[in-house]
Each structure stands twice: as structure tokens, then as C-alpha cells.
Scaffold this motif. Structure first.
Motif, mmCIF file in Angstrom:
data_model
loop_
_atom_site.group_PDB
_atom_site.id
_atom_site.type_symbol
_atom_site.label_atom_id
_atom_site.label_comp_id
_atom_site.label_asym_id
_atom_site.label_seq_id
_atom_site.Cartn_x
_atom_site.Cartn_y
_atom_site.Cartn_z
ATOM 1 N N UNK A 62 1.058 -11.025 1.413
ATOM 2 C CA UNK A 62 1.708 -10.145 2.272
ATOM 3 C C UNK A 62 2.010 -8.582 2.167
ATOM 4 N N UNK A 63 1.946 -8.145 0.840
ATOM 5 C CA UNK A 63 2.025 -6.920 0.469
ATOM 6 C C UNK A 63 0.755 -5.992 0.477
ATOM 7 N N UNK A 64 -0.195 -6.745 0.637
ATOM 8 C CA UNK A 64 -1.492 -5.975 0.625
ATOM 9 C C UNK A 64 -1.779 -4.987 1.692
ATOM 10 N N UNK A 65 -2.479 -3.887 1.611
ATOM 11 C CA UNK A 65 -2.806 -2.801 2.681
ATOM 12 C C UNK A 65 -1.663 -2.468 3.470
ATOM 13 N N UNK A 66 -0.426 -2.051 2.722
ATOM 14 C CA UNK A 66 0.770 -1.568 3.672
ATOM 15 C C UNK A 66 1.393 -2.460 4.032
ATOM 16 N N UNK A 67 1.177 -3.802 3.999
ATOM 17 C CA UNK A 67 1.814 -4.806 4.634
ATOM 18 C C UNK A 67 1.158 -5.500 5.676
ATOM 19 N N UNK A 68 -0.012 -4.983 5.982
ATOM 20 C CA UNK A 68 -0.873 -5.417 6.929
ATOM 21 C C UNK A 68 -1.870 -6.645 6.465
#
Ligand code: 8NA
Ligand code: MG
Ligand code: MG
Length: 345
Positions: free
Chosen positions: A121-127
Motif C-alpha cells: 500500500x505504500x508503493x508509488x506514493x500510496x497509489x
């Protein structure tokens, strides 16, 4: 005669490994002339060739973790599956993982991680990631669960361990559904096959998160459904060029640009095609055609190989191809054991 169920199970996992190993040669190539594909494939038949066996990549490494986890736990267990992904990555980090997912796999190795879905869930700024890494390893879910709703539910959850964007996990569910239907012989009626995929994805994409993610990425509503409609249109044309397939469906590392493409490859190659040797059976045609699209060839061939393998069965796969690829015997063994699990009352 139509292949039996065990043959389809074995074909699915062996087909997936073959696509990965054979497709690795052209991964990332922009333009792959059919001549080069056929040369690469005929080299597999040459027992005396010197370059050794073709290695599998992240696609197969993670597919094996999924199958091992489902077999050991006899159910979906997110902590066990996450641990296997992390351990496998740690043992062999050089298998060509996506640039982003590496961070997730490192975090999943932490011994006291509370929520195994959090790193994704933390990947790519939360996206979250929309890559095809969830879809490339989705086939075993179709071999482990009988009901369509379980195949959907667990293939999505399994993908969410690394891909929390709905485009990522819905692509995995679409791939698992395609394998599920193919195992049941549904490709005997190609029009109904694609219509079923569309109606199931309509339900899946009729969801708030899916709609927000599509908006944030500037995609139309119901992105998978609209790609699948394009697949249908391409199938209805008398002739379709490689360039058209790439521009209408894509050949990239995003799940949206590769899962519908893999499904198209299978459907398109149900019949003999110009430019492909007449002696090729359907599975060989499917893999050859997937490579000729270029782009993320190992993963598109891996996904198409799983769907096609489930349709044609293990006996459709040339021995020389099986002998040329790393991990075929292990995949065959996993498929047999998943079949035994599937057959339990
Ligand atoms: P991932 O989660 O790292 O996603 C793959 C890539 O997609 C990322 O590295 C980003 O470039 C991009 N991406 C995904 N989500 C977003 C987002 N929300 N915003 C911006 N960019 C984003 O890894 P994965 O497991 O999904 O990757 C699977 C693919 O990578 C497979 O094809 C696998 O074989 C591997 N791979 C592909 C290539 C290639 O050239 N096609 C090369 C090496 C490895
Ligand atoms: Mg790969
Ligand atoms: Mg790839």
C-alpha cells in the motif's frame, strides 16, 4: 479428443513456465520480427545447441511461491505467502523483478511485520503498483479453488501482497478467471468465453476503489471491460496486424496493457495463422505470437501460456520445449499436487 482435467492442470503451469523462459529472450524489445521468434523456437529443437537451458524469471519464481503456499496451507494464508515471496527474493534477487516491487519484498522479510498488505500500500506514493506482477503468478489460484468466487477473492488478495492499485489486483483476477474457464473447456466456445470475462469484470469494476483508481490514472471507467471489448473487436476483423494489437491492447508491464493482450493471443491462435508453421499446435502458436508482440514478452507469454496450456493440455507441449526450460518438472509436480488437492471432497 479434449484433454482430461489433470492434463489441463499440468498444461497450465508448464505452459506458464515455458512462456516465461522462452519469452525472456525478447523482454523489453520494441520490434521483434517473426523470423527471429521462429529462429529462437527452432533452436529449442536442436539437441546440440550450446547455450544451455533457458532460465525462468520472477514470473515463475513467484508463481512457485503461490503454489507452494496454497499446497502447504491447503488454503490462502497471506502471511505464509508473503514469507515465501520474501524468502525467494532473498535467495535469488537477480531473477528480473520489477523495479518497484523489490522494496515490497524487502519489507516483507521483516520478522515482526504486523500487516503483510501494508508494504504494497505504500508503493508509488500510496497509489500502489499497477504492474503485471500480480497477474503473472495468478494461475495457481485457478487450480486450487473450485468456485469462481473463491478464485476471484483469493487471486485478488494474493496480488494485493505486492499490488494494491485495483488495476494491479483486478488484472490478476482476470488472469485467474481466464485460466479457471479454460480448465473447464470454455475456450471451445471463444465468443462465450470472452463474453463471460466481460460480464464478470463488469461486476468487479463496478466498485468505488476501481473507479477512483481509473480516474486518478486518467483511464476510462471500467478499464478492463473496455479492453476486453477491444479484444472482441480485433477477433472479429478478417486480419489484424501486430502493430494494431500493440496500439489497441498494449504490450507493457502494466497489468492493463498485458493481461487482455495475453487473452487476445490465446483466442487469436485458436486457429492456424499466416506466418506461423503449419506443424505448430495451438500452444506453440500462442507462445510464438506472444513473443512477436515484443514488450513484456516473458510475462505476456507466461500468462498466455497458462491459459493456452489449460486448454490444450500437457500433451500439446513439445518435449524439446519442456527440456529446454528451467523449472518445468517442478511446475508439473506442483500442478499434479494441486490437482490432488482440487479433487479432495
Ligand atoms: P512493479 O510493482 O515494480 O511494477 C513494474 C513497474 O511498473 C514499476 O517499476 C513502475 O515503473 C511501473 N508502475 C507500477 N505501478 C505504478 C504506479 N502506480 N505509478 C507509476 N509507475 C508504476 O513490479 P511488477 O512485479 O508488477 O513487475 C512485473 C514486471 O516486471 C514483469 O514483466 C517482470 O517480468 C518484470 N520485468 C519486466 C521488464 C520489461 O522490460 N518488460 C524488465 C524487467 C523486469
Ligand atoms: Mg519476468
Ligand atoms: Mg516480464
Amino acid at each position: 479428443a479434449a484433454p482430461g482435467v489433470l492434463s489441463r492442470f499440468r498444461g497450465a503451469l508448464v505452459g506458464s513456465v515455458l512462456g516465461d523462459c522462452i519469452g525472456g529472450e525478447f523482454e523489453g524489445a520494441v520490434d521483434v520480427p517473426l523470423d527471429r521468434v521462429l529462429q529462437h523456437l527452432s533452436a529449442l529443437e536442436d539437441e546440440t545447441r550450446g547455450d544451455g537451458i533457458l532460465q525462468y524469471s520472477d514470473d515463475t519464481a513467484m508463481m512457485r511461491c503461490v503454489a507452494d503456499s496454497l499446497l502447504t496451507r491447503m488454503a490462502f494464508d497471506e502471511r505464509d505467502m508473503a514469507r515465501r515471496f520474501a524468502k525467494e527474493f532473498n535467495l535469488a534477487p537477480g531473477r528480473g523483478y520489477g523495479a518497484g516491487v523489490v522494496q515490497v519484498l524487502q519489507k516483507l522479510a521483516a520478522p515482526h511485520l504486523k500487516d503483510v498488505f501494508q508494504p504494497a500500500q505504500a508503493q508509488f506514493g500510496g497509489r500502489g503498483s499497477f504492474g503485471n506482477g500480480g497477474a503473472m503468478r495468478a494461475a495457481p489460484f485457478a487450480l486450487a479453488f473450485k468456485s469462481r468466487s473463491d478464485v476471484f477473492k483469493y487471486s485478488r488478495l494474493g496480488a494485493m501482497l505486492t499490488h494494491s492499485c485495483s488495476l494491479g489486483y483486478n488484472g490478476a483476477a482476470l488472469q485467474a478467471l481466464a485460466v479457471h474457464l479454460s480448465l473447464q473447456g470454455a475456450l471451445a466456445l471463444p465468443k462465450e468465453f470472452i463474453n463471460k470475462l466481460i460480464s464478470e469484470m463488469e461486476e468487479m469494476e463496478n466498485d468505488e476503489k476501481a473507479q477512483l483508481d481509473a480516474q486518478a490514472l486518467n483511464l476510462s471507467e471500467f478499464p478492463y471491460c473496455s479492453r476486453l471489448h477491444r479484444v472482441k473487436e480485433l477477433l472479429d476483423r478478417n486480419s489484424v496486424s501486430i502493430e494494431e494489437v500493440i496500439s489497441e491492447l498494449g504490450n507493457g508491464i502494466a497489468a492493463l496493457q498485458s493481461v487482455p493482450t495475453a487473452i487476445f493471443c490465446v483466442l487469436h491462435c485458436l486457429e492456424p495463422r499466416d506466418g506461423l508453421p503449419e506443424r505448430f499446435g495451438g500452444l506453440e502458436r500462442t507462445i510464438a505470437y506472444s513473443l512477436a508482440l515484443g514488450g513484456d514478452t516473458d510475462t505476456i507469454a507466461c500468462m498466455a501460456g497458462a491459459i493456452a496450456g489449460a486448454h490444450y493440455g500437457i500433451d500439446s507441449i513439445p518435449q524439446s520445449w519442456q527440456k529446454s526450460c528451467e523449472g518445468v518438472e517442478e511446475a508439473d509436480d506442483l500442478a499434479r499436487r494441486l490437482y490432488d488437492l482440487y479433487c479432495l471432497p
